[in-house]
Design a protein around this motif. Structure first.
Motif, PDB file in Angstrom:
ATOM      1  N   ASN A  25       0.831  -1.199   0.000  1.00 15.17           N
ATOM      2  CA  ASN A  25       0.000   0.000   0.000  1.00 15.17           C
ATOM      3  C   ASN A  25       0.874   1.260   0.000  1.00 15.17           C
ATOM      4  OD1 ASN A  25      -2.298   1.585   0.082  1.00 15.17           O
ATOM      5  ND2 ASN A  25      -2.430   1.546   2.316  1.00 15.17           N
ATOM      6  N   LEU A  26       1.960   1.241   0.816  1.00 14.55           N
ATOM      7  CA  LEU A  26       2.872   2.375   0.873  1.00 14.55           C
ATOM      8  C   LEU A  26       3.560   2.590  -0.472  1.00 14.55           C
ATOM      9  CD1 LEU A  26       4.106   4.539   2.698  1.00 14.55           C
ATOM     10  CD2 LEU A  26       5.884   2.891   3.308  1.00 14.55           C
ATOM     11  N   LYS A  27       3.997   1.478  -1.083  1.00 12.24           N
ATOM     12  CA  LYS A  27       4.623   1.574  -2.415  1.00 12.24           C
ATOM     13  C   LYS A  27       3.624   2.121  -3.435  1.00 12.24           C
ATOM     14  CE  LYS A  27       7.991  -2.125  -1.776  1.00 12.24           C
ATOM     15  NZ  LYS A  27       8.388  -3.484  -2.163  1.00 12.24           N
ATOM     16  N   THR A  28       2.395   1.613  -3.361  1.00 12.93           N
ATOM     17  CA  THR A  28       1.351   2.072  -4.282  1.00 12.93           C
ATOM     18  C   THR A  28       1.068   3.558  -4.041  1.00 12.93           C
ATOM     19  OG1 THR A  28       0.376  -0.135  -4.315  1.00 12.93           O
ATOM     20  CG2 THR A  28      -0.998   1.672  -5.095  1.00 12.93           C
ATOM     21  N   GLN A  29       0.986   3.934  -2.769  1.00  8.60           N
ATOM     22  CA  GLN A  29       0.730   5.339  -2.430  1.00  8.60           C
ATOM     23  C   GLN A  29       1.867   6.225  -2.953  1.00  8.60           C
ATOM     24  OE1 GLN A  29      -2.058   6.489  -1.064  1.00  8.60           O
ATOM     25  NE2 GLN A  29      -1.321   8.588  -1.195  1.00  8.60           N
ATOM     26  N   THR A  30       3.090   5.764  -2.830  1.00  9.21           N
ATOM     27  CA  THR A  30       4.249   6.505  -3.343  1.00  9.21           C
ATOM     28  C   THR A  30       4.140   6.649  -4.860  1.00  9.21           C
ATOM     29  OG1 THR A  30       5.612   5.645  -1.538  1.00  9.21           O
ATOM     30  CG2 THR A  30       6.765   6.528  -3.432  1.00  9.21           C
ATOM     31  N   LYS A  31       3.798   5.564  -5.536  1.00  6.76           N
ATOM     32  CA  LYS A  31       3.632   5.623  -6.998  1.00  6.76           C
ATOM     33  C   LYS A  31       2.507   6.581  -7.376  1.00  6.76           C
ATOM     34  CE  LYS A  31       5.495   1.130  -8.303  1.00  6.76           C
ATOM     35  NZ  LYS A  31       5.220  -0.168  -8.935  1.00  6.76           N
ATOM     36  N   VAL A  32       1.409   6.555  -6.622  1.00  8.42           N
ATOM     37  CA  VAL A  32       0.285   7.453  -6.892  1.00  8.42           C
ATOM     38  C   VAL A  32       0.739   8.901  -6.741  1.00  8.42           C
ATOM     39  CG1 VAL A  32      -1.951   8.253  -6.012  1.00  8.42           C
ATOM     40  CG2 VAL A  32      -1.559   5.816  -6.363  1.00  8.42           C
ATOM     41  N   GLU A  33       1.490   9.169  -5.681  1.00  8.28           N
ATOM     42  CA  GLU A  33       1.988  10.535  -5.465  1.00  8.28           C
ATOM     43  C   GLU A  33       2.952  10.944  -6.580  1.00  8.28           C
ATOM     44  OE1 GLU A  33       3.599  10.403  -1.522  1.00  8.28           O
ATOM     45  OE2 GLU A  33       1.616  10.409  -0.563  1.00  8.28           O
ATOM     46  N   GLU A  34       3.848  10.038  -6.983  1.00  2.62           N
ATOM     47  CA  GLU A  34       4.770  10.322  -8.092  1.00  2.62           C
ATOM     48  C   GLU A  34       3.988  10.583  -9.380  1.00  2.62           C
ATOM     49  OE1 GLU A  34       7.418   6.989  -8.380  1.00  2.62           O
ATOM     50  OE2 GLU A  34       8.499   7.518  -6.547  1.00  2.62           O
ATOM     51  N   ASN A  35       2.991   9.733  -9.631  1.00  2.00           N
ATOM     52  CA  ASN A  35       2.163   9.913 -10.827  1.00  2.00           C
ATOM     53  C   ASN A  35       1.398  11.239 -10.767  1.00  2.00           C
ATOM     54  OD1 ASN A  35       3.026   7.529 -11.975  1.00  2.00           O
ATOM     55  ND2 ASN A  35       1.265   6.340 -11.279  1.00  2.00           N
ATOM     56  N   THR A  36       0.908  11.590  -9.562  1.00  2.00           N
ATOM     57  CA  THR A  36       0.184  12.852  -9.410  1.00  2.00           C
ATOM     58  C   THR A  36       1.118  14.024  -9.699  1.00  2.00           C
ATOM     59  OG1 THR A  36      -1.289  11.874  -7.755  1.00  2.00           O
ATOM     60  CG2 THR A  36      -1.154  14.265  -7.802  1.00  2.00           C
ATOM     61  N   ARG A  37       2.354  13.958  -9.189  1.00  2.00           N
ATOM     62  CA  ARG A  37       3.336  15.014  -9.472  1.00  2.00           C
ATOM     63  C   ARG A  37       3.646  15.069 -10.972  1.00  2.00           C
ATOM     64  NH1 ARG A  37       5.464  13.323  -4.453  1.00  2.00           N
ATOM     65  NH2 ARG A  37       6.931  11.890  -5.444  1.00  2.00           N
ATOM     66  N   SER A  38       3.802  13.886 -11.575  1.00  2.00           N
ATOM     67  CA  SER A  38       4.080  13.842 -13.032  1.00  2.00           C
ATOM     68  C   SER A  38       2.916  14.432 -13.820  1.00  2.00           C
ATOM     69  CB  SER A  38       4.335  12.410 -13.488  1.00  2.00           C
ATOM     70  OG  SER A  38       5.526  11.915 -12.941  1.00  2.00           O
ATOM     71  N   ILE A  39       1.704  14.066 -13.414  1.00  2.00           N
ATOM     72  CA  ILE A  39       0.516  14.590 -14.106  1.00  2.00           C
ATOM     73  C   ILE A  39       0.453  16.105 -13.952  1.00  2.00           C
ATOM     74  CG2 ILE A  39      -2.014  14.681 -13.993  1.00  2.00           C
ATOM     75  CD1 ILE A  39      -1.929  11.635 -13.390  1.00  2.00           C
ATOM     76  N   THR A  40       0.726  16.600 -12.742  1.00  2.00           N
ATOM     77  CA  THR A  40       0.726  18.047 -12.514  1.00  2.00           C
ATOM     78  C   THR A  40       1.792  18.720 -13.377  1.00  2.00           C
ATOM     79  OG1 THR A  40      -0.039  17.719 -10.241  1.00  2.00           O
ATOM     80  CG2 THR A  40       0.982  19.830 -10.743  1.00  2.00           C
ATOM     81  N   LYS A  41       2.976  18.115 -13.423  1.00  2.00           N
ATOM     82  CA  LYS A  41       4.069  18.644 -14.247  1.00  2.00           C
ATOM     83  C   LYS A  41       3.661  18.653 -15.724  1.00  2.00           C
ATOM     84  CE  LYS A  41       8.849  17.721 -15.539  1.00  2.00           C
ATOM     85  NZ  LYS A  41       9.934  16.761 -15.492  1.00  2.00           N
ATOM     86  N   PHE A  42       3.071  17.545 -16.198  1.00  2.00           N
ATOM     87  CA  PHE A  42       2.639  17.478 -17.595  1.00  2.00           C
ATOM     88  C   PHE A  42       1.555  18.506 -17.886  1.00  2.00           C
ATOM     89  CE2 PHE A  42       4.059  12.803 -17.654  1.00  2.00           C
ATOM     90  CZ  PHE A  42       5.290  13.132 -18.184  1.00  2.00           C
ATOM     91  N   ARG A  43       0.630  18.697 -16.932  1.00  2.00           N
ATOM     92  CA  ARG A  43      -0.418  19.707 -17.118  1.00  2.00           C
ATOM     93  C   ARG A  43       0.195  21.101 -17.247  1.00  2.00           C
ATOM     94  NH1 ARG A  43      -4.904  17.358 -12.928  1.00  2.00           N
ATOM     95  NH2 ARG A  43      -5.851  15.914 -14.409  1.00  2.00           N
ATOM     96  N   GLU A  44       1.205  21.377 -16.394  1.00  2.00           N
ATOM     97  CA  GLU A  44       1.888  22.667 -16.475  1.00  2.00           C
ATOM     98  C   GLU A  44       2.592  22.823 -17.814  1.00  2.00           C
ATOM     99  OE1 GLU A  44       4.440  22.680 -13.064  1.00  2.00           O
ATOM    100  OE2 GLU A  44       2.799  23.050 -11.654  1.00  2.00           O
ATOM    101  N   GLU A  45       3.260  21.751 -18.266  1.00  2.00           N
ATOM    102  CA  GLU A  45       3.954  21.799 -19.560  1.00  2.00           C
ATOM    103  C   GLU A  45       2.957  21.985 -20.701  1.00  2.00           C
ATOM    104  OE1 GLU A  45       6.440  18.335 -19.891  1.00  2.00           O
ATOM    105  OE2 GLU A  45       7.742  18.965 -18.252  1.00  2.00           O
ATOM    106  N   ILE A  46       1.837  21.271 -20.611  1.00  6.04           N
ATOM    107  CA  ILE A  46       0.791  21.405 -21.641  1.00  6.04           C
ATOM    108  C   ILE A  46       0.251  22.827 -21.649  1.00  6.04           C
ATOM    109  CG2 ILE A  46      -1.571  20.725 -22.237  1.00  6.04           C
ATOM    110  CD1 ILE A  46      -0.783  17.848 -21.371  1.00  6.04           C
ATOM    111  N   SER A  47       0.023  23.361 -20.455  1.00  5.61           N
ATOM    112  CA  SER A  47      -0.470  24.733 -20.355  1.00  5.61           C
ATOM    113  C   SER A  47       0.538  25.706 -20.968  1.00  5.61           C
ATOM    114  CB  SER A  47      -0.725  25.087 -18.893  1.00  5.61           C
ATOM    115  OG  SER A  47      -1.103  26.424 -18.767  1.00  5.61           O
ATOM    116  N   GLN A  48       1.825  25.500 -20.659  1.00  5.41           N
ATOM    117  CA  GLN A  48       2.866  26.372 -21.226  1.00  5.41           C
ATOM    118  C   GLN A  48       2.928  26.217 -22.747  1.00  5.41           C
ATOM    119  OE1 GLN A  48       4.706  28.754 -19.668  1.00  5.41           O
ATOM    120  NE2 GLN A  48       5.278  29.271 -21.754  1.00  5.41           N
ATOM    121  N   LEU A  49       2.836  24.982 -23.217  1.00  8.01           N
ATOM    122  CA  LEU A  49       2.844  24.752 -24.668  1.00  8.01           C
ATOM    123  C   LEU A  49       1.639  25.419 -25.329  1.00  8.01           C
ATOM    124  CD1 LEU A  49       4.034  21.038 -24.834  1.00  8.01           C
ATOM    125  CD2 LEU A  49       5.311  23.062 -25.567  1.00  8.01           C
TER     126      LEU A  49
END
Length: 134
Positions: A25-49
């Motif tokens: 569960n902790l590993k999954t939660q860590t992956k979810v948080e990493e994915n959430t950060r990646s998604i946020t980063k991609f959204r920011e990049e998409i917005s900038q693009l």
């Protein structure tokens, strides 16, 4: 007692299972948080693009508008120059006609002058001969 050992054994297995599940569960939660950060980063990049695309689109549209304005201005200049060239050609043709006419008049006047001079010389010669005879 065997029942007690059995319960403790099952309890130990459940604790181990719970620990494994918590770890997963902790590993999954860590992956979810990493994915959430990646998604946020991609959204920011998409917005900038998207902002960059809109900026480029606006710049391109402005440039196209300026180029069209310059093209229209240049077309007007070309048309004005064509009209001036046409006027100059017309004036040139008129000037050629006037030069030819003037040249013909000069030739006529020169021939009249020559004829008048020769008549004048003839009269002088006759006057001279007449004065000699007298």
């Amino acid at each position: 007692e065997s029942r007690k050992d059995q319960v403790q054994k099952e309890l130990a297995e459940l604790k181990k299972t719970l620990g494994d599940k918590r770890s997963v569960n902790l590993k999954t939660q860590t992956k979810v948080e990493e994915n959430t950060r990646s998604i946020t980063k991609f959204r920011e990049e998409i917005s900038q693009l998207n902002n960059d695309i809109n900026s480029l689109r606006n710049t391109s549209e402005e440039s196209i508008g300026r180029l069209e304005g310059e093209r229209e201005k240049n077309e007007r200049i070309i048309n004005d120059l064509r009209n001036k060239l046409s006027d100059a050609d017309h004036d040139h043709a008129k000037s050629k006609i006037l030069i030819t006419k003037t040249r013909n008049e000069i030739e006529y006047l020169n021939s009249e002058k020559s004829m008048h001079q020769s008549q004048n010389y003839q009269k002088r010669i006759e006057d001279f001969i007449s004065s000699i005879n007298d």
